[in-house]
Design a protein around this motif. Structure first.
Motif, PDB file in Angstrom:
ATOM      1  N   TRP A 159      25.809  57.117  41.981  1.00  0.00           N
ATOM      2  CA  TRP A 159      26.203  56.105  41.008  1.00  0.00           C
ATOM      3  C   TRP A 159      27.661  55.696  41.169  1.00  0.00           C
ATOM      4  N   HIS A 160      27.900  54.392  41.051  1.00  0.00           N
ATOM      5  CA  HIS A 160      29.251  53.860  40.833  1.00  0.00           C
ATOM      6  C   HIS A 160      29.399  53.606  39.328  1.00  0.00           C
ATOM      7  N   TYR A 161      30.630  53.249  38.894  1.00  0.00           N
ATOM      8  CA  TYR A 161      30.874  53.101  37.456  1.00  0.00           C
ATOM      9  C   TYR A 161      31.639  51.815  37.171  1.00  0.00           C
ATOM     10  N   VAL A 162      31.200  51.109  36.144  1.00  0.00           N
ATOM     11  CA  VAL A 162      31.824  49.843  35.779  1.00  0.00           C
ATOM     12  C   VAL A 162      33.141  50.107  35.072  1.00  0.00           C
ATOM     13  N   LEU A 163      34.214  49.551  35.617  1.00  0.00           N
ATOM     14  CA  LEU A 163      35.538  49.624  35.009  1.00  0.00           C
ATOM     15  C   LEU A 163      35.793  48.447  34.078  1.00  0.00           C
ATOM     16  N   ALA A 164      35.333  47.273  34.465  1.00  0.00           N
ATOM     17  CA  ALA A 164      35.582  46.077  33.663  1.00  0.00           C
ATOM     18  C   ALA A 164      34.565  45.005  34.036  1.00  0.00           C
ATOM     19  N   ILE A 165      34.332  44.101  33.084  1.00  0.00           N
ATOM     20  CA  ILE A 165      33.447  42.953  33.307  1.00  0.00           C
ATOM     21  C   ILE A 165      34.327  41.707  33.378  1.00  0.00           C
ATOM     22  N   GLU A 166      34.177  40.964  34.448  1.00  0.00           N
ATOM     23  CA  GLU A 166      35.049  39.801  34.685  1.00  0.00           C
ATOM     24  C   GLU A 166      34.938  38.800  33.534  1.00  0.00           C
ATOM     25  N   GLY A 167      36.090  38.394  32.999  1.00  0.00           N
ATOM     26  CA  GLY A 167      36.146  37.394  31.954  1.00  0.00           C
ATOM     27  C   GLY A 167      35.744  37.876  30.570  1.00  0.00           C
ATOM     28  N   ARG A 168      35.510  39.175  30.414  1.00  0.00           N
ATOM     29  CA  ARG A 168      35.048  39.707  29.141  1.00  0.00           C
ATOM     30  C   ARG A 168      36.180  40.467  28.467  1.00  0.00           C
ATOM     31  N   GLU A 169      36.647  39.979  27.344  1.00  0.00           N
ATOM     32  CA  GLU A 169      37.659  40.678  26.563  1.00  0.00           C
ATOM     33  C   GLU A 169      37.016  41.280  25.323  1.00  0.00           C
ATOM     34  N   ARG A 170      37.607  42.338  24.808  1.00  0.00           N
ATOM     35  CA  ARG A 170      37.067  42.992  23.622  1.00  0.00           C
ATOM     36  C   ARG A 170      38.204  43.270  22.644  1.00  0.00           C
ATOM     37  N   SER A 171      37.864  43.269  21.362  1.00  0.00           N
ATOM     38  CA  SER A 171      38.820  43.621  20.320  1.00  0.00           C
ATOM     39  C   SER A 171      38.273  44.791  19.527  1.00  0.00           C
ATOM     40  N   LEU A 172      39.174  45.569  18.931  1.00  0.00           N
ATOM     41  CA  LEU A 172      38.755  46.693  18.110  1.00  0.00           C
ATOM     42  C   LEU A 172      37.989  46.187  16.896  1.00  0.00           C
ATOM     43  N   ALA A 173      36.901  46.841  16.585  1.00  0.00           N
ATOM     44  CA  ALA A 173      36.168  46.544  15.363  1.00  0.00           C
ATOM     45  C   ALA A 173      36.909  47.153  14.179  1.00  0.00           C
ATOM     46  N   SER A 174      36.412  46.892  12.991  1.00  0.00           N
ATOM     47  CA  SER A 174      37.089  47.375  11.787  1.00  0.00           C
ATOM     48  C   SER A 174      36.705  48.806  11.432  1.00  0.00           C
ATOM     49  N   ALA A 175      35.916  49.457  12.282  1.00  0.00           N
ATOM     50  CA  ALA A 175      35.480  50.826  12.000  1.00  0.00           C
ATOM     51  C   ALA A 175      36.682  51.771  12.003  1.00  0.00           C
ATOM     52  N   PRO A 176      36.574  52.919  11.295  1.00  0.00           N
ATOM     53  CA  PRO A 176      37.689  53.862  11.228  1.00  0.00           C
ATOM     54  C   PRO A 176      37.838  54.666  12.511  1.00  0.00           C
ATOM     55  N   GLY A 177      38.897  55.440  12.577  1.00  0.00           N
ATOM     56  CA  GLY A 177      39.122  56.332  13.711  1.00  0.00           C
ATOM     57  C   GLY A 177      40.428  56.064  14.419  1.00  0.00           C
ATOM     58  N   HIS A 178      41.219  57.130  14.619  1.00  0.00           N
ATOM     59  CA  HIS A 178      42.514  56.967  15.270  1.00  0.00           C
ATOM     60  C   HIS A 178      42.784  58.019  16.348  1.00  0.00           C
ATOM     61  N   ILE A 179      41.773  58.826  16.677  1.00  0.00           N
ATOM     62  CA  ILE A 179      41.957  59.806  17.741  1.00  0.00           C
ATOM     63  C   ILE A 179      41.576  59.155  19.070  1.00  0.00           C
ATOM     64  N   ILE A 180      42.487  59.232  20.023  1.00  0.00           N
ATOM     65  CA  ILE A 180      42.280  58.590  21.324  1.00  0.00           C
ATOM     66  C   ILE A 180      41.729  59.604  22.317  1.00  0.00           C
ATOM     67  N   LYS A 181      40.671  59.224  23.011  1.00  0.00           N
ATOM     68  CA  LYS A 181      40.157  60.021  24.131  1.00  0.00           C
ATOM     69  C   LYS A 181      40.396  59.245  25.422  1.00  0.00           C
ATOM     70  N   LEU A 182      40.396  59.962  26.550  1.00  0.00           N
ATOM     71  CA  LEU A 182      40.831  59.424  27.845  1.00  0.00           C
ATOM     72  C   LEU A 182      42.252  58.869  27.699  1.00  0.00           C
ATOM     73  N   ARG A 183      43.094  59.617  27.002  1.00  0.00           N
ATOM     74  CA  ARG A 183      44.436  59.155  26.631  1.00  0.00           C
ATOM     75  C   ARG A 183      45.283  58.765  27.841  1.00  0.00           C
ATOM     76  N   TYR A 184      46.009  57.661  27.660  1.00  0.00           N
ATOM     77  CA  TYR A 184      46.967  57.165  28.659  1.00  0.00           C
ATOM     78  C   TYR A 184      46.300  56.849  29.991  1.00  0.00           C
ATOM     79  N   THR A 185      45.049  56.401  29.919  1.00  0.00           N
ATOM     80  CA  THR A 185      44.355  55.874  31.091  1.00  0.00           C
ATOM     81  C   THR A 185      43.901  54.455  30.752  1.00  0.00           C
ATOM     82  N   PRO A 186      43.524  53.659  31.746  1.00  0.00           N
ATOM     83  CA  PRO A 186      43.073  52.296  31.446  1.00  0.00           C
ATOM     84  C   PRO A 186      41.833  52.240  30.563  1.00  0.00           C
ATOM     85  N   LEU A 187      41.105  53.347  30.437  1.00  0.00           N
ATOM     86  CA  LEU A 187      39.892  53.355  29.639  1.00  0.00           C
ATOM     87  C   LEU A 187      40.063  54.114  28.327  1.00  0.00           C
TER      88      LEU A 187
END
Length: 355
Positions: free
Chosen positions: A65-93
């Protein structure tokens, strides 16, 4: 750290819980890739995707398997759901989760007061392939008991990568899942092994728990250079929190590497040099057929329970589950499954006594 990337175009999409399996056209080739919508959004046929191809390029055991890093032309914004703990910290993902310990969590109050497992039975092993046979036997022998799976970040980080977990949950063999460290995607998210264990008892209402890494394991042909040694750290955590720690032995007669025959050198290192106090160590009676069994366990200061696993192993052979470890099934490497069966029988007996 170095990685390799390639662009491709999605040709076909198959959606599964927490993941999408893709066929992606790269030049004249069609290659397999996995997309985690939680990280990148959902893929559709025709999407241009940037793939991380590192593991396949290195011929590592990722199933191609390869893994998708990004989808061309697709931007995302944070939803209003709670949570402030970051995983995969200080990486592009890097991304946020709602950890069970956070003030916004519905479990925050109980987690802020939790300080003991009060004897909760916790099995700890070193390979993801132990999960299916252990869960199946406990479900068969202790119907109605809530088994909770805690997945570490010692191997695969997304819980969705494991088709086994999805299958076991769908069949009612796992009551809940908790991912901790940088692993993500469980029913509950936790910061570390201690809070994950407490969450199993107080947030997931576990009768029993099992701690294992996700699919994959890192090894280097050295004593200390393997993620399998996390087993000892987690057993110590169970001891610290006043739980009942049960070590799942890794065993084999079929492994071509002599260091893994009988009782694996990883298990011997964990139990002989990392675990700080005695824990329960169930072993199958067939292990005494191994010429060096006394040498392998002679100095281990643990509570060994010899289990007659033959009848339950025969039942396990009939289970409608993908049972495999290192590419070998129960017929090719029976001792691996006898070792897991010994732990499952011991846990089932403890669970029955606690009913």
């Amino acid at each position: 750290m170095e990685c390799s990337t390639r662009w491709g175009v999605v040709a076909r999409v198959s959606s599964l819980p927490g993941r999408q399996e893709l066929l992606v056209r790269v030049g004249a080739d069609e290659i397999k890739a996995i997309c985690y919508p939680e990280l990148t959004g959902h893929c559709q046929p025709g999407d241009g995707v940037l793939l991380n191809t590192t593991a396949v390029d290195l011929n590592l055991g990722t199933g191609g398997w390869h893994y998708v890093l990004a989808i061309e032309g697709r931007e995302r914004s944070l939803a209003s759901a709670p949570g402030h703990i970051i995983k995969l910290r200080y990486t592009p993902l890097q991304g946020r989760v709602l950890a069970v310990e956070e003030e916004e969590s519905p479990h925050h109050k109980v987690m802020s007061q939790a300080d003991s497992l009060e004897g909760l039975m916790v099995a700890v092993g070193s390979l993801h392939s132990m999960l299916a046979p252990l869960s199946w036997i406990i479900h068969r022998r202790c119907p109605g008991k809530r088994l909770v799976y805690l997945m570490s970040d010692g191997a695969a980080l997304p819980l969705a990568f494991s088709q086994t977990v999805s299958l076991l949950k769908g069949r009612g063999m796992l009551a809940a899942t908790i991912t901790f460290g940088h692993a993500f995607g469980g029913d509950l998210e936790a910061v570390n092994i201690y809070s994950a264990l407490l969450a199993a008892k107080y947030a997931a209402d576990a009768d029993l728990a099992v701690v294992l890494m996700g699919p994959g394991v890192v090894g280097t042909k050295t004593t200390w250079g393997t993620t399998a040694l996390e087993q000892g750290i987690f057993l110590n955590a169970v001891l610290h929190l006043e739980g009942t720690p049960v070590a799942i032995p890794r065993m084999s007669l079929a492994d071509s590497r002599s260091r893994h025959r009988g009782l694996s050198h990883h298990t011997q290192t964990v139990l002989g040099r990392i675990v700080q106090e005695p824990v329960f160590l169930p072993l199958p009676c067939c292990f005494r057929q191994f010429p060096h069994w006394e040498d392998q366990i002679g100095d281990l200061p643990h509570r060994i329970s010899w289990e007659d696993t033959e009848e339950e192993f025969q039942h396990l052979m009939e289970a409608d589950l993908p049972l495999s470890t290192m590419g070998r099934g129960p017929q090719e490497d029976p001792w691996f499954f006898h070792g897991v069966t010994a732990a499952a029988l011991f846990l089932s007996r403890l669970a029955d006594r606690g009913s």
